[in-house]
Design a protein around this motif. Structure first.
Motif, mmCIF file in Angstrom:
data_model
loop_
_atom_site.group_PDB
_atom_site.id
_atom_site.type_symbol
_atom_site.label_atom_id
_atom_site.label_comp_id
_atom_site.label_asym_id
_atom_site.label_seq_id
_atom_site.Cartn_x
_atom_site.Cartn_y
_atom_site.Cartn_z
ATOM 1 N N GLY A 86 57.690 35.406 54.030
ATOM 2 C CA GLY A 86 58.033 37.233 53.039
ATOM 3 C C GLY A 86 57.571 37.382 51.637
ATOM 4 O O GLY A 86 58.281 38.153 51.388
ATOM 5 N N PHE A 87 56.911 37.275 51.049
ATOM 6 C CA PHE A 87 55.605 37.527 49.685
ATOM 7 C C PHE A 87 54.218 37.586 50.393
ATOM 8 O O PHE A 87 53.895 36.699 50.794
ATOM 9 N N GLY A 88 54.055 38.138 48.746
ATOM 10 C CA GLY A 88 52.512 38.167 49.284
ATOM 11 C C GLY A 88 51.355 38.466 48.162
ATOM 12 O O GLY A 88 52.205 39.516 47.369
ATOM 13 N N SER A 89 50.046 37.976 48.113
ATOM 14 C CA SER A 89 49.810 38.888 47.502
ATOM 15 C C SER A 89 49.501 40.466 47.215
ATOM 16 O O SER A 89 49.445 40.926 48.849
ATOM 17 N N PHE A 90 49.632 41.803 46.638
ATOM 18 C CA PHE A 90 49.657 42.693 46.710
ATOM 19 C C PHE A 90 48.598 43.531 46.364
ATOM 20 O O PHE A 90 47.921 42.237 45.805
ATOM 21 N N VAL A 91 48.226 44.197 47.039
ATOM 22 C CA VAL A 91 47.370 45.077 47.046
ATOM 23 C C VAL A 91 46.868 45.561 46.181
ATOM 24 O O VAL A 91 48.450 46.196 46.073
ATOM 25 N N VAL A 92 46.342 45.891 44.801
ATOM 26 C CA VAL A 92 46.720 46.304 43.736
ATOM 27 C C VAL A 92 45.369 47.706 44.189
ATOM 28 O O VAL A 92 44.166 48.134 44.862
ATOM 29 N N THR A 93 45.972 48.729 43.978
ATOM 30 C CA THR A 93 45.923 50.122 44.212
ATOM 31 C C THR A 93 46.264 51.064 43.063
ATOM 32 O O THR A 93 46.916 50.944 41.517
ATOM 33 N N ASP A 94 44.771 52.212 42.799
ATOM 34 C CA ASP A 94 45.238 52.717 41.535
ATOM 35 C C ASP A 94 46.405 53.981 41.823
ATOM 36 O O ASP A 94 46.276 54.638 42.932
ATOM 37 N N ARG A 95 46.688 53.840 40.956
ATOM 38 C CA ARG A 95 47.754 55.060 41.173
ATOM 39 C C ARG A 95 47.758 56.663 40.946
ATOM 40 O O ARG A 95 48.458 57.366 42.636
ATOM 41 N N ASP A 96 46.867 56.894 40.956
ATOM 42 C CA ASP A 96 45.988 58.565 41.039
ATOM 43 C C ASP A 96 45.252 58.192 42.420
ATOM 44 O O ASP A 96 45.776 59.307 43.282
ATOM 45 N N SER A 97 44.072 57.668 42.702
ATOM 46 C CA SER A 97 43.396 57.925 43.838
ATOM 47 C C SER A 97 44.350 57.028 45.159
ATOM 48 O O SER A 97 43.841 57.703 46.169
ATOM 49 N N LEU A 145 41.533 48.245 44.688
ATOM 50 C CA LEU A 145 40.811 47.313 43.593
ATOM 51 C C LEU A 145 40.752 45.924 43.553
ATOM 52 O O LEU A 145 39.831 45.575 43.499
ATOM 53 N N GLY A 146 41.768 45.069 44.275
ATOM 54 C CA GLY A 146 42.043 44.114 43.970
ATOM 55 C C GLY A 146 43.308 44.039 45.472
ATOM 56 O O GLY A 146 43.544 44.462 46.164
ATOM 57 N N SER A 147 43.423 42.253 45.349
ATOM 58 C CA SER A 147 45.000 41.885 45.439
ATOM 59 C C SER A 147 45.228 40.871 44.310
ATOM 60 O O SER A 147 44.671 40.346 43.376
ATOM 61 N N VAL A 148 46.665 40.656 43.775
ATOM 62 C CA VAL A 148 46.806 40.300 42.806
ATOM 63 C C VAL A 148 48.798 39.683 43.017
ATOM 64 O O VAL A 148 49.212 40.411 43.789
ATOM 65 N N GLY A 149 48.818 38.382 43.207
ATOM 66 C CA GLY A 149 50.650 38.149 43.388
ATOM 67 C C GLY A 149 50.669 36.633 43.975
ATOM 68 O O GLY A 149 49.942 35.691 43.426
ATOM 69 N N TRP A 153 37.962 43.869 43.045
ATOM 70 C CA TRP A 153 37.285 43.295 44.484
ATOM 71 C C TRP A 153 35.827 44.389 44.601
ATOM 72 O O TRP A 153 34.838 44.617 45.148
ATOM 73 N N THR A 154 36.072 45.144 43.277
ATOM 74 C CA THR A 154 34.268 45.363 42.554
ATOM 75 C C THR A 154 34.466 45.314 41.460
ATOM 76 O O THR A 154 35.580 45.083 40.373
ATOM 77 N N ALA A 155 33.321 45.280 40.706
ATOM 78 C CA ALA A 155 32.872 45.590 39.378
ATOM 79 C C ALA A 155 32.828 46.113 38.497
ATOM 80 O O ALA A 155 34.080 46.354 37.448
ATOM 81 N N GLU A 156 33.804 47.782 39.338
ATOM 82 C CA GLU A 156 33.824 48.606 38.559
ATOM 83 C C GLU A 156 35.653 48.582 38.019
ATOM 84 O O GLU A 156 35.681 49.030 37.158
ATOM 85 N N ALA A 157 36.000 47.506 38.800
ATOM 86 C CA ALA A 157 37.313 46.969 38.070
ATOM 87 C C ALA A 157 37.465 46.106 37.405
ATOM 88 O O ALA A 157 38.683 46.463 36.812
ATOM 89 N N GLU A 158 36.356 45.799 36.896
ATOM 90 C CA GLU A 158 37.026 44.879 35.814
ATOM 91 C C GLU A 158 36.478 45.083 34.346
ATOM 92 O O GLU A 158 36.492 46.148 33.935
ATOM 93 N N GLY A 159 37.484 44.745 33.526
ATOM 94 C CA GLY A 159 36.958 45.076 31.931
ATOM 95 C C GLY A 159 37.915 45.975 31.607
ATOM 96 O O GLY A 159 37.851 47.025 30.883
ATOM 97 N N ARG A 160 39.260 46.745 32.749
ATOM 98 C CA ARG A 160 39.803 47.649 31.742
ATOM 99 C C ARG A 160 41.059 47.289 32.331
ATOM 100 O O ARG A 160 42.528 48.235 32.187
ATOM 101 N N GLY A 161 41.293 45.681 32.220
ATOM 102 C CA GLY A 161 42.665 45.115 31.822
ATOM 103 C C GLY A 161 43.665 45.603 33.212
ATOM 104 O O GLY A 161 44.979 45.218 33.370
#
Length: 176
Positions: free
Chosen positions: A65-76, A80-84, A101-109
């Motif tokens: 009934g719960f699990g890792s959320f897929v993290v998505t960019d709010r605009d596009s 970007l990954g999964s957290v939860g 999931w990508t190096a581009e998602a790192e280092g941005r908080g």
């Protein structure tokens, strides 16, 4: 395509966190078969291995009934990954996990922002009073994130599996 129905949606300043969907498969597959997945048992190069792992993520929502959320960019809307929250059968404690999931998602908080939101969700909506993160030795970026989230090493905590790991205990509720 059938979608997970009635799953929560979490919006933060820059992100939307949602349950996994079939359209996330290509991004997950590319991550899971790359060297980036080394901290979660990858790279998953055997045929079907990444598919089964993705099914594990989707199935966790159905079974728990719960699990890792897929993290998505709010605009596009890009994944970007999964957290939860994570608690597969046999896990000694509730876990807060993350992968980008990508190096581009790192280092941005991004992982920090998503982890704070999902930790709050786990405490508020799931009633969790305790959560840990299981981190493999050598995964310094993940350990640094756990510490940035206020988690502290718990050397006496049980961990899943046979592989040694570091256990970080998160502050929950008002302590967070």
């Amino acid at each position: 395509m059938i979608r997970l129905a009635d799953t929560p949606l979490i919006a933060t300043e820059r992100l939307v966190l949602r349950a996994p969907q079939a359209r996330d498969w290509p991004a997950w597959r590319d991550f899971a078969t790359s060297e980036r997945a080394r901290w979660i048992g990858g790279p998953m190069v055997e045929p079907g291995q990444a598919w089964r792992a993705f099914g594990h993520i989707v199935g966790h929502w159905v079974l728990r009934g719960f699990g890792s959320f897929v993290v998505t960019d709010r605009d596009s809307g890009a994944p970007l990954g999964s957290v939860g929250p994570w608690f597969p059968d046999g896990w000694p404690e509730h876990e807060l996990g993350w992968t980008l999931w990508t190096a581009e998602a790192e280092g941005r908080g991004i992982a920090h922002e998503a982890a704070l939101a999902t930790r709050d969700f786990a405490a508020r909506e799931l009633g969790w009073t305790s959560a840990v993160s299981y981190i493999l030795p050598g995964n310094t970026r993940s350990a640094a994130l756990a510490e940035r989230l206020g988690a502290q090493r718990d050397p006496d905590a049980a961990h899943p599996g046979k592989e040694p790991c570091l256990v970080y205990r998160h502050p929950m509720g008002a302590a967070a």
